[in-house]
Design an enzyme around this catalytic site. Structure first.
Site, mmCIF file in Angstrom:
data_model
loop_
_atom_site.group_PDB
_atom_site.id
_atom_site.type_symbol
_atom_site.label_atom_id
_atom_site.label_comp_id
_atom_site.label_asym_id
_atom_site.label_seq_id
_atom_site.Cartn_x
_atom_site.Cartn_y
_atom_site.Cartn_z
ATOM 1 N N CYS A 157 0.814 -1.218 0.000
ATOM 2 C CA CYS A 157 0.000 0.000 0.000
ATOM 3 C C CYS A 157 0.845 1.264 0.000
ATOM 4 C CB CYS A 157 -0.946 -0.036 1.185
ATOM 5 S SG CYS A 157 -1.841 -1.603 1.208
ATOM 6 N N HIS A 205 -2.255 8.124 6.168
ATOM 7 C CA HIS A 205 -2.489 6.823 5.555
ATOM 8 C C HIS A 205 -3.714 6.154 6.177
ATOM 9 C CE1 HIS A 205 -1.478 3.041 3.593
ATOM 10 N NE2 HIS A 205 -1.618 2.424 4.751
ATOM 11 N N GLU A 228 -0.080 5.586 13.630
ATOM 12 C CA GLU A 228 0.385 6.651 12.726
ATOM 13 C C GLU A 228 0.463 7.989 13.464
ATOM 14 O OE1 GLU A 228 -1.914 7.086 9.154
ATOM 15 O OE2 GLU A 228 -0.630 8.691 8.369
ATOM 16 N N LYS A 242 -9.189 7.976 3.114
ATOM 17 C CA LYS A 242 -9.790 6.650 2.910
ATOM 18 C C LYS A 242 -11.228 6.576 3.427
ATOM 19 C CE LYS A 242 -5.434 4.112 2.607
ATOM 20 N NZ LYS A 242 -4.477 5.217 2.844
ATOM 21 N N HIS A 298 -9.645 2.050 0.475
ATOM 22 C CA HIS A 298 -8.199 1.823 0.407
ATOM 23 C C HIS A 298 -7.831 1.346 -0.996
ATOM 24 C CE1 HIS A 298 -4.203 1.033 1.336
ATOM 25 N NE2 HIS A 298 -4.305 0.328 2.441
ATOM 26 N N PHE A 355 1.974 -3.291 3.922
ATOM 27 C CA PHE A 355 2.297 -4.617 4.471
ATOM 28 C C PHE A 355 3.752 -4.919 4.139
ATOM 29 C CE2 PHE A 355 -1.999 -7.159 4.607
ATOM 30 C CZ PHE A 355 -2.459 -6.314 5.601
#
Lengths: 409, 80
Positions: free
Chosen positions: A164, A304, A315, A333, A338, A397
């Site tokens: 991502c 994010h 975050e 998002k 996403h 990831f």
């Protein structure tokens, strides 16, 4: 000669709209791109998640039929968004030397739908029915390669793959190539179109997706105390970057500067972020350092935050470490889900437009802020605020962290 | 099978696969040089032609089919 890097063109196709302007207007208007998935496989596989953020405009409505059939959906969206960005930048074949033009387009997954469809053909009717275009359609460098060939780019065509963070990493890569003098103009961003049974099933089994099937438009809710996972989306965001002197010499309009970039890796876990946010903080700090920006310059962070229980708060811990408690946050998002490998690029575009228009869109569906978050997160209505510089975060990831620091012009 | 019938059927396939207008698919045209058809699309065209006309087009024969006319002749002679 100015060695600053500027953004001169934007293109996108997203769950909110078929171009940048429509997407941006829909965000500011508080619209959601999430809806119920009506595909047969959703019920056939009894998936716990039955919602997704599908494209607002089908690429097949925009592309000629024969071109569309030679491209995976992930390549289609990259081509659509790149053509918009190229046109928006006012470029043509005469305005940049092909040997000084590069393309960098990342994807998280690549041509998943082609792989699935062609495997069905191999297992069913057999080898003869497998398309000779299978490999160029499923390879994750396909989006970059197709755009590169169309533009005759000869300074390099690259496809970063970092889940991502891929789209943001492409933009960071472009910054470094331009700073190193390896190109004059770079078309960079991300593309993703991997809404399929197997990807949905995999994310569901990892317990990362929202199951708020009864309220699709309220399912993606970053930073909200009642969030329960992300909503899978698809789309592409592409920007044209060039050295400021090159842009000015051709009289291009300039949206913003890409002042600095930072990348890091957690070295911690394949899906979970380092709970201390150390790797994320290092990426942000590096973006500020390379951009010669002070924490006080950063008025806004485009987060994010995916609407998962762990990631969103972590975050903000990283933002506190690297910048402080003063930046105003938002998380796009909530609006369009996403977009995986396209997320960082589309959200970088949103950040650039926030700088241009001095407005931060609200985090859709943020009704009750998680008490673990100390920052001011925009909710309800967009916030008018003058900004000198803003950071866009992307994490993937594998523990990939990318931060992009943009400055107003 | 008559030549005209094969040409018409082949032109339908070329239009479907490569987007070349059916009227432009004439016997003297080279697939590569005139119709801008690449080797990947030629494989698709051959597979569809095999199904449509009930012929086998082995790879070494496919390499010899330079023009639309070559393909029409091959298909006409080899249709069972």
């Amino acid at each position: 000669m100015s060695n600053d890097i500027v953004i001169t063109g934007l293109g996108a196709t997203t769950p909110l709209g078929g171009d940048v302007a429509t997407t941006w207007d829909a965000m500011l208007a508080g619209k959601s791109g999430v809806s119920t998935l009506d595909a047969d496989w959703v019920t056939a596989f009894d998936l716990p998640t039955r919602i997704a953020a599908r494209l607002a405009v089908e690429p097949s409505e925009v592309l000629p039929r024969v071109e569309a059939r030679r491209l995976d959906r992930c390549e289609q969206v990259a081509v659509v968004a790149s053509r918009q960005a190229w046109a928006d930048a006012g470029l043509d074949s005469g305005s940049v030397d092909p040997e000084r033009l590069a393309v960098i387009i990342g994807t998280g997954i690549g041509g998943a739908n082609t792989l699935l469809a062609q495997d069905d053909l191999l297992e069913g009717p057999g080898l003869r029915k497998v398309s000779p275009l299978t490999v160029p359609m499923l390879m994750p460098n396909g989006p970059a390669a197709h755009v590169g060939i169309e533009l005759k780019a000869q300074a390099g065509v690259h496809a970063p793959v970092s889940a991502c963070a891929s789209g943001a990493e492409a933009i960071a890569w472009a910054y470094r190539m331009l700073k190193a003098g390896e190109a004059d103009v770079i078309v960079a961003g991300g593309a993703e179109a991997a809404i399929a049974g197997i990807t949905m099933a995999g994310f569901c089994q990892a317990r990362t997706m929202s199951t708020k099937n009864d309220e699709p438009t309220k399912a993606s809710r970053p930073f909200d105390i009642h969030r329960d996972g992300f909503v899978l989306g698809e789309g592409s965001g592409i920007m044209v970057l060039e050295r400021e002197d090159h842009a000015k010499a051709r009289g291009a309009k300039i949206y913003a500067k890409l002042a600095g970039v930072g990348t890091s890796s957690d070295g911690y876990h394949i899906t979970a972020p380092d709970p201390e946010g150390a790797g994320q903080a290092r990426a942000i700090a590096t973006a500020l350092r390379t951009g010669e920006l002070d924490p006080a310059d950063i008025g806004h962070v485009n987060c994010h935050a995916t609407s998962t229980s762990v990631g969103d708060v972590t975050e903000t811990v990283a933002i506190r470490k690297a910048i402080g408690e003063h930046p105003i946050l938002t998380a796009p998002k909530g609006s369009f889900g996403h977009l995986l490998g396209a997320a960082g690029a589309v959200e970088a575009i949103v950040t650039v437009l926030s700088l241009r228009d001095s407005v931060i869109p609200a985090t859709l569906n943020l009704e009750e802020l998680d008490p673990g978050v100390v920052h001011d997160v925009v909710a309800g209505e967009p916030r008018k605020v003058d900004l000198k510089a803003a950071v866009n975060d992307s994490f993937g990831f594998g523990g990939h962290n990318v931060a992009l620091a943009f400055a107003a012009v | 099978m008559a030549n005209e019938e094969v040409l018409s059927g082949l032109a339908d396939i070329v239009e479907e696969v490569a987007g070349v207008a059916k009227d432009d698919v004439t016997v003297e045209k080279s697939f590569v040089d005139d119709l801008d058809i690449d080797s990947l699309s030629m494989v698709e065209i051959a597979v569809q032609a095999e199904d449509k006309f009930g012929v086998k087009i082995p790879d070494d024969e496919l390499a010899n089919l330079k023009t639309v006319g070559d393909a029409v002749d091959y298909i006409t002679k080899n249709t069972v």
